[in-house]
Design an enzyme around this catalytic site. Sequence first.
Site, mmCIF file in Angstrom:
data_model
loop_
_atom_site.group_PDB
_atom_site.id
_atom_site.type_symbol
_atom_site.label_atom_id
_atom_site.label_comp_id
_atom_site.label_asym_id
_atom_site.label_seq_id
_atom_site.Cartn_x
_atom_site.Cartn_y
_atom_site.Cartn_z
ATOM 1 N N ASP A 1 88.777 66.502 23.405
ATOM 2 C CA ASP A 1 89.462 67.493 24.236
ATOM 3 C C ASP A 1 90.117 68.587 23.414
ATOM 4 O OD1 ASP A 1 88.692 66.104 26.479
ATOM 5 O OD2 ASP A 1 90.590 65.042 26.719
ATOM 6 N N ILE B 1 72.329 75.809 38.973
ATOM 7 C CA ILE B 1 71.501 74.760 38.390
ATOM 8 C C ILE B 1 70.727 74.094 39.523
ATOM 9 C CG2 ILE B 1 71.458 72.725 36.907
ATOM 10 C CD1 ILE B 1 72.675 75.301 35.652
ATOM 11 N N SER C 1 83.672 64.371 30.363
ATOM 12 C CA SER C 1 84.796 64.622 29.472
ATOM 13 C C SER C 1 84.516 65.795 28.547
ATOM 14 C CB SER C 1 85.073 63.381 28.616
ATOM 15 O OG SER C 1 85.767 62.416 29.339
ATOM 16 N N GLU D 1 88.446 60.419 23.127
ATOM 17 C CA GLU D 1 88.730 61.343 24.223
ATOM 18 C C GLU D 1 89.669 62.456 23.776
ATOM 19 O OE1 GLU D 1 88.216 63.256 27.032
ATOM 20 O OE2 GLU D 1 87.668 61.320 27.857
#
Length: 595
Positions: free
Chosen positions: A301, A555, A512, A297
């Site tokens: 990031d 979308i 994420s 993670e």
Amino acid sequence: MKLSSVWVALSLSPLLASAFRGSQPAIKESIRSAPQGWTRTGRAPADHVLSLKLALAQPKFSDLEKHLLASSDPAHPKYGAHLSKEEVHALLAPASDTLDIVHEWLESHGLGKESVTKSAAGDWVTLRVPAKVAEEMFNTQFHIYRHDESGDSFVRTTSYSLPSVLHPHIDLVQPTTMYTRIKPLRSTLHYSTELELTMDTASDTLTGPSGNAVDPSCNNQITLSCLKQLYNAEGYTPSNTSGNALGITAYLEQYANYADLQTFYQSQNPAAVGSNFTYVSINGGQNLQDPSQAGVEANLDVQYGFGMTYPTPGTFWSTGGEPPFTPDEFEPTNSNEPYSDWTDYLLNQTNIPQTVSTSYADSEETVPFSYADRVCKSFAAIGARGTSLLFGSGDGGVGITGPASTACTPNNGSDAHVFLPMFPGSCPYVTTVGATVNVPEVAASFTGGGFSNYFARPSYQDSDVSAYLQGLGDTYAGMYNASGRAYPDVSAQGVNFLVYIAGKPENVSGTSCATPAFASIVTMLNDARLQAGKSSLGFLNPMLYGNASAALNDITAGSNPGCATAGFNATTGWDPVTGLGTPDFGKLKDLVLSS
């Protein structure tokens, strides 16, 4: 810790005695029982030390909220008039009589001012007390609870009381009835073992949403170049002197590896090689550099957040639990909830980044409403400072990630089959990001989205959400709260991001991925405004739901199945899968520079 060194016996003054005489304990919060999956194993030892937070009433929050919405609305005369640290503290501070009566109550239990700590604005009080003292203070019993799946154990209760005279002054005491699994906080990270593709990848050309050519490889793997092509950001280089900054949050042992960042830069942005972010430890948070401890993670990031926005200065906050934390056999891991620690730290800084990306989430129902509401108000305070907060929407579709038998079952003891929203994405003062896949873009099937059971739908999204609900009709009636805050607000690519972990390239998917991608676009928009002598954007949603729809790529295909349903569908306009759509940086830049 020796109790004699902390707890000093104090005699009650006549004023103190009169303040509490006749004020009987009254239940402040309670739950029916520990949530499904938790087993009570025994009584907490009398000398087990608890770290508890008291949230004091904030009588001026409505003024802060009013200013937040005004300063975030491009049509309002106060647009961009963000508040200083001192101004925000003044609007969060409890009333003087609240401070007086709470201190008197603490002293009645032998807790002097030296025994507690206060937040920067004085609205949070943290105390460390033995279980025996806490049981007397809150008229309850604390027990040890074990989480059946993980084996983690916490000391908690199912009900606590306060003297009735204190109820208007103390909003909550936690962690008491909070059974959130927060070590680590569940990342919204989602691993894909195979590509989630819906179109022919053998094509020599792809057309992006802005009408430009996109490298066909972007339908197999997302890179920095792909994001810039897709979102019309090629050719824009941010400044490192505008005062702009991007912040990335990390919680509980997610470490961003420096060597992996350099490897990523060598592959994706050679101009950034040799640069690094500023690491800040909050409450003992660490950023260990052993390659074996590199966090997927954290690496994701920082590599995409700082890689997209170089040379914009970047900050990486690693937040631990409330110190000091001493593991013992009853609580071997830190059970303190870190969001409030991070917000308190940030709100006490004079200068804070204009954009913050957070890719962590919990099931909303596992966080007591009082606590979720209070943390959400802290996010509003950060927005009032001129910072845009972006959170991932989750990876469980209309449910939550977890065993199929529990992923869509509420914690209230019923056997209902319902959609379960996520927090903090359900907070109305943050911008929540869903995920898309492929070119042309469609909704990624794992994307979390839906409607909060805690927070009412804010006025800024009334029109867009009402239009969607009208089209949805009676579908899923009773499985979601149609009047709740709807999310996500926007979306971005979220499948097969190239990330370096322990020196090796990996493909990672999830909201994420989408969150730092969208946050990077916002960071560049803030850079453009600051270079033009304008203020930062701050809280984004009033602008996004106002006049930004033409600058977003709508979308209209895909859905987020879960809970044995097909989930919500993407469609024209806002939807609870992709929000208002994905960004077009060029169009957004023109928009924010004109306001």
